[in-house]
Scaffold this active site. Sequence first.
Site, PDB file in Angstrom:
ATOM      1  N   ARG A  96      14.121 -36.734  68.410  1.00 34.65           N
ATOM      2  CA  ARG A  96      15.077 -35.841  67.724  1.00 34.65           C
ATOM      3  C   ARG A  96      14.530 -35.433  66.356  1.00 34.65           C
ATOM      4  O   ARG A  96      14.674 -34.267  65.951  1.00 34.65           O
ATOM      5  CB  ARG A  96      16.434 -36.553  67.578  1.00 34.65           C
ATOM      6  CG  ARG A  96      17.436 -35.767  66.751  1.00 34.65           C
ATOM      7  CD  ARG A  96      18.786 -36.444  66.746  1.00 34.65           C
ATOM      8  NE  ARG A  96      19.717 -35.821  65.827  1.00 34.65           N
ATOM      9  CZ  ARG A  96      20.929 -36.287  65.552  1.00 34.65           C
ATOM     10  NH1 ARG A  96      21.359 -37.381  66.157  1.00 34.65           N
ATOM     11  NH2 ARG A  96      21.730 -35.669  64.715  1.00 34.65           N
ATOM     12  N   TYR A 256      29.622 -25.598  65.121  1.00 36.74           N
ATOM     13  CA  TYR A 256      28.249 -25.176  65.443  1.00 36.74           C
ATOM     14  C   TYR A 256      28.013 -23.685  65.221  1.00 36.74           C
ATOM     15  O   TYR A 256      26.867 -23.241  65.151  1.00 36.74           O
ATOM     16  CB  TYR A 256      27.890 -25.575  66.893  1.00 36.74           C
ATOM     17  CG  TYR A 256      27.570 -27.054  66.970  1.00 36.74           C
ATOM     18  CD1 TYR A 256      26.266 -27.514  66.824  1.00 36.74           C
ATOM     19  CD2 TYR A 256      28.572 -28.000  67.114  1.00 36.74           C
ATOM     20  CE1 TYR A 256      25.969 -28.865  66.831  1.00 36.74           C
ATOM     21  CE2 TYR A 256      28.296 -29.356  67.128  1.00 36.74           C
ATOM     22  CZ  TYR A 256      26.978 -29.778  66.989  1.00 36.74           C
ATOM     23  OH  TYR A 256      26.686 -31.125  66.992  1.00 36.74           O
TER      24      TYR A 256
HETATM   25  C1  G6P Z   1      28.537 -33.872  67.259  1.00 41.16           C
HETATM   26  C2  G6P Z   1      28.228 -33.338  68.604  1.00 41.16           C
HETATM   27  C3  G6P Z   1      27.471 -34.251  69.448  1.00 41.16           C
HETATM   28  C4  G6P Z   1      26.314 -34.808  68.697  1.00 41.16           C
HETATM   29  C5  G6P Z   1      26.772 -35.489  67.447  1.00 41.16           C
HETATM   30  C6  G6P Z   1      25.594 -35.900  66.578  1.00 41.16           C
HETATM   31  O1  G6P Z   1      29.731 -34.399  67.144  1.00 41.16           O
HETATM   32  O2  G6P Z   1      29.320 -32.837  69.279  1.00 41.16           O
HETATM   33  O3  G6P Z   1      27.035 -33.528  70.557  1.00 41.16           O
HETATM   34  O4  G6P Z   1      25.634 -35.732  69.494  1.00 41.16           O
HETATM   35  O5  G6P Z   1      27.565 -34.691  66.705  1.00 41.16           O
HETATM   36  O6  G6P Z   1      26.004 -36.822  65.653  1.00 41.16           O
HETATM   37  P1  G6P Z   1      24.953 -37.641  64.800  1.00 41.16           P
HETATM   38  O7  G6P Z   1      25.752 -38.602  64.014  1.00 41.16           O
HETATM   39  O8  G6P Z   1      24.019 -38.304  65.777  1.00 41.16           O
HETATM   40  O9  G6P Z   1      24.237 -36.624  63.970  1.00 41.16           O
END
Ligand code: G6P
Length: 442
Positions: A96, A256
């Site tokens: 990632r 988003y």
């Molecule tokens: C959001 C999205 C998810 C994603 C997450 C990432 O809520 O809907 O699809 O995986 O955020 O969160 P993070 O804490 O890993 O950045």
Amino acid sequence: MTKGVKIATIGGGSSYTPELVEGFIKRYDELPLKELWLVDIEAGKEKLEIVGGLAKRMIEKAGLPIEVHLTLDRRAALKDADFVTTQFRVGLLDARAKDERIPLKYGVLGQETNGPGGLFKGLRTIPVILDICKDMEELCPDAWLINFTNPAGMITEAVLRYSTIKKVVGLCNVPIGMEMGIAKLLDVDHSRIRIDFAGLNHMVYGLDVYVDGESVKDQVINLLMDPNNSSFVKNIEGLGWEPAFIKALDVLACPYHMYYYKTREMVERDTDNAKKEGTRAEVVQKLETELFELYKDPDLAIKPPQLEKRGGAHYSDAAVRLITSIYTDKRDIQPVNTRNNGAIASIPNDSAVEVSCIITKDGPKPIVMGDLPVQVRGLVQQIKSFERVATEAAVTGDYNKAVLALTINPLSPSDTIAKEIVDEMLEAHKEFLPQFFQNVTS
Ligand code: G6P
């Protein structure tokens, strides 16, 4: 289903597992879970043991007769499962971080589910999910696949179009996060809010919003004009909307959409953050280290509140309410990713969409939304084209299709830059993209 329910969770060593376990505990009366199988790969073994230990303590504290099995044997976990939930990350957070950092060098958004990052996460993940589907066909052909793995829309699209599994639902916490956030802004209980969701994953709009059945859309749009209210998830900092734009848009944008309607500002902000505290993956890596230290504590038997710093908050509510409604044929309304079947007129019938559905024992039945309003229709269609081409590239390993997918993505500035990014990212993720290195067609 009269026997106790068996659920297999792939990516069981994820830091999100306590969310899920909390959800199962809360809804045990409706969903008599008998066996929870948490499965992971060798590289995730240590995390699986830590998080599995916490899951066992949480269940023991709740006094429930749920057996928790920890295993690296996916086939044993899948055998006769009623539901399979997926929350794995191919290449872990290191992959990632590359998805986020590499595009920024080209002045392009680096994000795990949008633009080049979303493309490459899809390319790495789709072959794995299709492999899981093959195992499911053989070992639990009647099970429901509840996918939370990102990019959730593209993954649902891939399963629908390239596997024989029909019982698949893609799940995201963004719609439930919007409902809860709006409930808070309006100071009403979440149960009184309903939003008509239509679009795609991480590209979903609220066409209308109701409190006790009465539309409050104009009031909510006014509230969204306040920059403090422009995001409902922890991983996206809301930069605030132009009031003229958000008013004329006349539907609710999801967090988003910041990446599409404020692209330049978001790229600048992310570039700046990457230099200071690191990209989101790098921040999350630190958060995860802290979380796993907490999970190790033998006296901890609840989901620690620190987990709420993650973007996936409310995941347990979304996942467990969905599984419960399928299991009990509840026929309530929930927004999920499913086969369009004509619910959204502007999208092909056989494509995955994120839409409000009635959840029955036979799965989600999408509510007909008609055509998307003209001001949002084009962007949704463009992202759907991107998702379909990207999915095809993931399945075939066709390099040209990967370049095409990124070029038609609105976050990409040109075909040449798209090609350069694809080349660099293919090389960086080589280990997880075998399909491209057996079958190069450029
Ligand atoms: C959001 C999205 C998810 C994603 C997450 C990432 O809520 O809907 O699809 O995986 O955020 O969160 P993070 O804490 O890993 O950045």
